[in-house]
Motif scaffolding. Structure first.
Motif, PDB file in Angstrom:
ATOM      1  N   MET A   1     -11.136   0.513  -0.382  1.00 26.84           N
ATOM      2  CA  MET A   1     -10.581  -0.672  -1.045  1.00 26.84           C
ATOM      3  C   MET A   1      -9.452  -1.283  -0.237  1.00 26.84           C
ATOM      4  O   MET A   1      -9.323  -2.502  -0.134  1.00 26.84           O
ATOM      5  N   SER A   2      -8.635  -0.430   0.380  1.00 23.56           N
ATOM      6  CA  SER A   2      -7.547  -0.964   1.209  1.00 23.56           C
ATOM      7  C   SER A   2      -8.107  -1.696   2.425  1.00 23.56           C
ATOM      8  O   SER A   2      -7.535  -2.699   2.873  1.00 23.56           O
ATOM      9  N   THR A   3      -9.250  -1.213   2.939  1.00 26.21           N
ATOM     10  CA  THR A   3      -9.871  -1.873   4.097  1.00 26.21           C
ATOM     11  C   THR A   3     -10.268  -3.304   3.756  1.00 26.21           C
ATOM     12  O   THR A   3     -10.092  -4.219   4.580  1.00 26.21           O
ATOM     13  N   THR A   4     -10.795  -3.525   2.555  1.00 25.92           N
ATOM     14  CA  THR A   4     -11.222  -4.877   2.183  1.00 25.92           C
ATOM     15  C   THR A   4     -10.035  -5.835   2.170  1.00 25.92           C
ATOM     16  O   THR A   4     -10.145  -6.974   2.633  1.00 25.92           O
ATOM     17  N   ALA A  82     -12.875  -7.638  -4.758  1.00 22.99           N
ATOM     18  CA  ALA A  82     -11.709  -7.287  -3.960  1.00 22.99           C
ATOM     19  C   ALA A  82     -11.538  -8.252  -2.790  1.00 22.99           C
ATOM     20  O   ALA A  82     -10.416  -8.690  -2.481  1.00 22.99           O
ATOM     21  N   PHE A  83     -12.646  -8.606  -2.125  1.00 28.27           N
ATOM     22  CA  PHE A  83     -12.570  -9.590  -1.034  1.00 28.27           C
ATOM     23  C   PHE A  83     -12.114 -10.952  -1.576  1.00 28.27           C
ATOM     24  O   PHE A  83     -11.329 -11.655  -0.917  1.00 28.27           O
ATOM     25  N   GLY A 119      -1.891   3.933  -7.197  1.00 29.82           N
ATOM     26  CA  GLY A 119      -2.296   5.136  -7.902  1.00 29.82           C
ATOM     27  C   GLY A 119      -3.008   6.130  -7.016  1.00 29.82           C
ATOM     28  O   GLY A 119      -3.363   7.223  -7.479  1.00 29.82           O
ATOM     29  N   PHE A 120      -3.224   5.793  -5.756  1.00 29.00           N
ATOM     30  CA  PHE A 120      -3.913   6.695  -4.830  1.00 29.00           C
ATOM     31  C   PHE A 120      -2.946   7.726  -4.260  1.00 29.00           C
ATOM     32  O   PHE A 120      -3.179   8.931  -4.336  1.00 29.00           O
ATOM     33  N   TYR A 144      -9.698  -0.009  -6.970  1.00 31.29           N
ATOM     34  CA  TYR A 144      -9.651   1.436  -6.706  1.00 31.29           C
ATOM     35  C   TYR A 144     -10.055   2.227  -7.946  1.00 31.29           C
ATOM     36  O   TYR A 144     -10.884   3.145  -7.889  1.00 31.29           O
ATOM     37  N   GLU A 145      -9.495   1.858  -9.093  1.00 31.04           N
ATOM     38  CA  GLU A 145      -9.831   2.551 -10.341  1.00 31.04           C
ATOM     39  C   GLU A 145     -11.282   2.293 -10.737  1.00 31.04           C
ATOM     40  O   GLU A 145     -11.958   3.188 -11.269  1.00 31.04           O
ATOM     41  N   ALA A 146     -11.777   1.088 -10.473  1.00 28.97           N
ATOM     42  CA  ALA A 146     -13.172   0.777 -10.800  1.00 28.97           C
ATOM     43  C   ALA A 146     -14.131   1.649 -10.006  1.00 28.97           C
ATOM     44  O   ALA A 146     -15.125   2.161 -10.555  1.00 28.97           O
ATOM     45  N   VAL A 147     -13.847   1.852  -8.726  1.00 26.83           N
ATOM     46  CA  VAL A 147     -14.705   2.698  -7.892  1.00 26.83           C
ATOM     47  C   VAL A 147     -14.615   4.152  -8.342  1.00 26.83           C
ATOM     48  O   VAL A 147     -15.618   4.876  -8.363  1.00 26.83           O
TER      49      VAL A 147
END
Length: 248
Positions: A1-4, A82-83, A119-120, A144-147
């Motif tokens: 998610m951070s990569t996106t 996210a994008f 939260g990671f 992040y939470e959705a994944v």
């Protein structure tokens, strides 16, 4: 998610390079700012869809994520959201910050804080009360939470059974037979039967440990999409306030 989100930083120079043209065209009443913002958003969507599909297809099965076809479809949607949110956020900053290098510095700094309080690295219950507000405005939090929920929501799937509880502990090197005896001793002490096949950690337990039980994965998806629209609206107001040109 951070990569996106970090990938979206490449959208920063786009408006900065178009600023002179935008100022000239609005000065001559070629179009309204709202028209520019709408067209800018629509033009960005096809590339975001293609990028999201490529990213999802190359990571979902390679990493071994769970959920089958429906899990992949939701994963694709949350990556796209996210994008969309990240692109909208960077686009808004491009309307506020006049210099590319300054813009990159601000984007990277803010995204770093978003990631830190998502939260990671620090779960929600460990974040100080005076920083908890940043947790809820973090763009990384919701996808992040959705994944996580998409991965661990299956109630029938077990992630730690029996002697696996000793993995990643100093007892990991203990022989298998000794681990079974330890489980037997623990069973007598706790008053419950624990064998090598007993499920000790389910997906629900993992979600509870990470503190992601307050929202469903679909709510996380809609909130992420809403963040994208919110920053597009802020982008419009930044153009409205940052330019003295008026359409006659």
């Amino acid at each position: 998610m951070s990569t996106t989100f970090y990938t979206c930083a490449d959208a920063l120079p786009v408006f900065l390079q178009e600023r002179f043209i935008f100022m000239r065209e609005t000065a001559y009443n070629a179009y309204r700012r709202s028209s520019y913002v709408l067209s800018h958003s629509l033009v960005a969507l096809p590339s975001l869809i293609i990028l999201s599909l490529a990213f999802a297809a190359t990571t979902f099965w390679a990493v071994g994520l769970d959920g089958g076809l429906m899990g992949f479809l939701f994963y694709f949607l949350i990556v796209l959201a996210a994008f969309w949110a990240g692109s909208s956020f960077v686009t808004f900053l491009s309307g506020v910050v006049p210099h590319v290098m300054l813009g990159y510095t601000i984007v990277v700094a803010i995204l770093a804080y978003f990631l830190l309080f998502s939260g990671f690295f620090i779960t929600r219950d460990r974040i100080p009360a005076y920083w908890i507000w940043f947790h809820y405005i973090s763009l990384v939090k919701y996808p992040y939470e959705a994944v996580l929920i998409n991965e661990f929501s299956d109630p029938t799937k077990c992630f730690i059974r029996g002697v696996q509880i000793f993995d990643n502990t100093p007892l990991a090197a203990v022989p298998q037979g000794m681990k079974v005896k330890l489980l037997s001793t623990m069973s007598k002490s706790l008053g419950m039967r624990i064998t090598s096949s007993t499920c000790l950690t389910t997906g629900y337990d993992i979600l509870q440990q990470q503190g992601v039980m307050d929202l469903s994965k679909w709510n996380c998806l809609w909130i992420t999409v809403a963040w994208g629209f919110f920053f597009r609206i802020l982008f419009y107001f930044s153009l409205l306030l940052g330019s003295k040109n008026k359409r006659r």
